[in-house]
Design a protein around this motif. Sequence first.
Motif, PDB file in Angstrom:
ATOM      1  N   GLY A  17       0.684  -1.301  -0.030  1.00 29.33           N
ATOM      2  CA  GLY A  17      -0.045   0.025  -0.038  1.00 29.33           C
ATOM      3  C   GLY A  17       0.761   1.230  -0.037  1.00 29.33           C
ATOM      4  N   TYR A  18       0.291   2.380   0.012  1.00 30.44           N
ATOM      5  CA  TYR A  18       0.912   3.616   0.207  1.00 30.44           C
ATOM      6  C   TYR A  18       0.709   4.244   1.429  1.00 30.44           C
ATOM      7  N   VAL A  19       1.817   4.975   1.900  1.00 28.38           N
ATOM      8  CA  VAL A  19       1.687   5.779   3.120  1.00 28.38           C
ATOM      9  C   VAL A  19       1.876   7.202   2.692  1.00 28.38           C
ATOM     10  N   THR A  47       4.783   0.253  -0.538  1.00 26.93           N
ATOM     11  CA  THR A  47       5.234  -0.288   0.592  1.00 26.93           C
ATOM     12  C   THR A  47       4.578  -1.376   1.368  1.00 26.93           C
ATOM     13  N   ASP A  48       5.336  -2.293   1.923  1.00 23.17           N
ATOM     14  CA  ASP A  48       4.719  -3.399   2.731  1.00 23.17           C
ATOM     15  C   ASP A  48       4.098  -2.703   3.900  1.00 23.17           C
ATOM     16  N   LEU A  49       2.883  -3.115   4.399  1.00 17.43           N
ATOM     17  CA  LEU A  49       2.147  -2.520   5.406  1.00 17.43           C
ATOM     18  C   LEU A  49       1.526  -3.699   6.281  1.00 17.43           C
ATOM     19  N   VAL A  50       1.483  -3.417   7.490  1.00 17.39           N
ATOM     20  CA  VAL A  50       0.513  -4.373   8.444  1.00 17.39           C
ATOM     21  C   VAL A  50      -0.535  -3.660   9.174  1.00 17.39           C
ATOM     22  N   THR A  92      -2.760   1.269  10.799  1.00 16.74           N
ATOM     23  CA  THR A  92      -1.624   0.631   9.780  1.00 16.74           C
ATOM     24  C   THR A  92      -0.533   1.383   9.863  1.00 16.74           C
ATOM     25  N   LYS A  93       0.508   0.307   9.795  1.00 12.44           N
ATOM     26  CA  LYS A  93       2.071   1.090   9.971  1.00 12.44           C
ATOM     27  C   LYS A  93       2.891   0.286   8.999  1.00 12.44           C
ATOM     28  N   LEU A  94       4.075   0.816   8.707  1.00 10.56           N
ATOM     29  CA  LEU A  94       5.171   0.160   7.920  1.00 10.56           C
ATOM     30  C   LEU A  94       5.580  -1.118   8.356  1.00 10.56           C
ATOM     31  N   ALA A  95       5.661  -2.361   7.696  1.00 11.81           N
ATOM     32  CA  ALA A  95       5.783  -3.653   8.109  1.00 11.81           C
ATOM     33  C   ALA A  95       7.028  -3.621   8.877  1.00 11.81           C
ATOM     34  N   GLU A  96       8.004  -2.784   8.846  1.00 13.52           N
ATOM     35  CA  GLU A  96       9.313  -2.896   9.660  1.00 13.52           C
ATOM     36  C   GLU A  96       9.373  -2.333  10.733  1.00 13.52           C
ATOM     37  N   ALA A  97       8.473  -1.508  10.953  1.00 15.28           N
ATOM     38  CA  ALA A  97       8.280  -0.704  12.216  1.00 15.28           C
ATOM     39  C   ALA A  97       7.841  -1.721  13.377  1.00 15.28           C
ATOM     40  N   ASN A  98       8.512  -1.403  14.657  1.00 16.36           N
ATOM     41  CA  ASN A  98       7.934  -2.083  15.747  1.00 16.36           C
ATOM     42  C   ASN A  98       6.659  -1.693  16.205  1.00 16.36           C
ATOM     43  N   GLU A  99       6.718  -0.349  16.509  1.00 17.61           N
ATOM     44  CA  GLU A  99       5.443   0.126  17.286  1.00 17.61           C
ATOM     45  C   GLU A  99       4.453   0.851  16.114  1.00 17.61           C
TER      46      GLU A  99
END
Length: 365
Positions: A295-297, A309-312, A340-347
Amino acid sequence: MMKLQSLSLGLFRSDYLMQNPEGNKIKQVEFNTVASSFGAISSNLPAMSRYILRQMGHGDLIKNMPENRALSGLCSGIIEAYDLFGVPSAVVLFVVEEVSYNICDQRFHEFEISETRPDIMIHRKTLNEIYEETTLNDKKQLILEGKPVAVVYYRSGYEPAQYPSSREWDARLRVERSSAIKCPSIHYQLAGTKKVQQALAAPGVLEKFVAGSATERVRDIFTGLYSLDFDESGERAVEMALEDAERFVLKPQREGGGNNLYGADVRDALLRMRRARERAAYVLMERILPPTVAGYVVRPGAAVPPPITDLVSELGIFGVIIGTRDKIYCNRQAGHMLRTKLAEANEGGVAAGLGALDSPYLVDM
């Protein structure tokens, strides 16, 4: 003399991620019992998403977007608690920070209550202002500007920095000693700690509160939660985390986001406090590995167009409960929030700038 208030109001949010290694089973991240935010903004997001779909020529997809009435659902809880207090001249008090970055979400609650019940007056006060401007009368009513306070709704008071002096602690104590219905009461707030979440996941504990087949359905949403107390099970948990720190998250008894430790930081922290009492204040949780979507941020100052980018995404379900130790007056679901956040972000905290609010889009799997 009036008895201390036995009623408690809870405006809760239970947060979930899908666990990819387990066939995308729903797993609980945490249970928020104080200042559970974004019900208001989340209620307005579907309209924006529907507009975007229409502008892109995909109006036929709108049917797959669920309605979200979190704002009206949460505010109905405050109104119901106000009516249970039973004093027509009473007011509602929102406890806010000295600087409220999330003021838009808070104010929509005020507007909704005012539209629904114009007779209810709402005040916004900091803990310091509560210390200066309120008193307790002989009926234990909390008096503000000559009016008793029916409901105290905390949007602050959940982290140590919000109690910089004894004045704030004295204000909190005055509220707790009053007949006002607290949202949350001190015991509801403590029930939202990670330690309680971990204790509920221990064998045999859930059965004390949930009966029959529902027990296993509830237990199925728990991920691994481990005490770090100084006992045999605590030592096993420490060894387990030191052996494979990437599998775990280390959580303190804190709210507000940005407090958890991940990966190498888990190992470093446990080595540092392995023999310290501080260790027991943390809970070890198995890390949830959700599926990603592309998706897009969109952010101020970022590239235009934004890269894919990859999102969760994390789903929060709001709930309203009003009750005493002996009687539940209401207990209902009240809407949702998708973050929704970036897949590589912890928080993924929105207020902390680590995530963004989103709208669910439902598909058949």
